[in-house]
Design an enzyme around this catalytic site. Sequence first.
Site, short mmCIF file in Angstrom:
data_model
loop_
_atom_site.label_atom_id
_atom_site.label_comp_id
_atom_site.label_asym_id
_atom_site.label_seq_id
_atom_site.Cartn_x
_atom_site.Cartn_y
_atom_site.Cartn_z
N SER A 1 109.29 115.36 33.56
CA SER A 1 109.15 116.82 33.50
C SER A 1 110.22 117.32 32.55
O SER A 1 110.33 116.83 31.43
CB SER A 1 109.27 117.40 34.92
OG SER A 1 109.10 118.80 34.90
N HIS B 1 104.96 116.80 32.58
CA HIS B 1 104.58 118.16 32.94
C HIS B 1 104.57 119.03 31.68
O HIS B 1 105.50 118.98 30.87
CB HIS B 1 105.58 118.74 33.93
CG HIS B 1 105.56 118.07 35.27
ND1 HIS B 1 106.47 118.33 36.25
CD2 HIS B 1 104.72 117.12 35.78
CE1 HIS B 1 106.20 117.60 37.32
NE2 HIS B 1 105.15 116.84 37.05
N ASP C 1 107.94 115.19 41.94
CA ASP C 1 106.71 114.55 41.50
C ASP C 1 106.98 113.09 41.15
O ASP C 1 107.98 112.77 40.51
CB ASP C 1 106.12 115.29 40.30
CG ASP C 1 104.71 114.83 39.98
OD1 ASP C 1 104.02 114.34 40.89
OD2 ASP C 1 104.30 114.99 38.81
#
Length: 201
Positions: free
Chosen positions: A17, A44, A137
């Site tokens: 991310s 992401h 995540d």
Amino acid sequence: MPLVPEPPPLVIGTASSAGGMRALAAILERLPADFAGALVAVQHLQPGRQSLLPGLLGRTSRLRVEEAADGVRVRAGHVYTAPSGRHIRIAPGDTLALSDEAPVRFSRPSADPFLESLALACGPRAVAVVLSGTLRDGSRGVAAVHRAGGTVLAQDPATADHGDMPRAAIRTGCVHRVLPVEEIAGALVALLAAAGRAAPA
């Protein structure tokens, strides 16, 4: 003499991310041109914008970098990036599938659905790599890869721009090695050598 079929490649799924672009670039620029694994990058991305990852990562990578497409079978020596606004999974036979399902852990694409599918599809051929990012995540996905007999690596949080995602992965107890980002490419090459994978034709 009959041709011996080429063994299926190790399939590496990276989860990242915030700060992940830098980490991904650091890994790809260190992978050799004859790298015999297939890598799927789940980063992401801001919704509604076309991903620039293939072009940006392709500038320094010796491997072919392309955006993942529905129905594509992953190949050794290739890097596939998840498109913006779509989840990505891998099915038995190493075929990628995209979907518009609801965000997971506030993200689409999300690493957890991909890594969980990777565990099911590839078993011991699955490699999960958790890189820089915020929140958690990837932590559920690395547990699935570990249970399936795959290998889990995490970026040392001290070398990450944002250490939340690798820390969450490490807390699962499923990470085999925690490495500075500069050492992850070498670890992937060593995994391929240990598995007896040859360079792609």
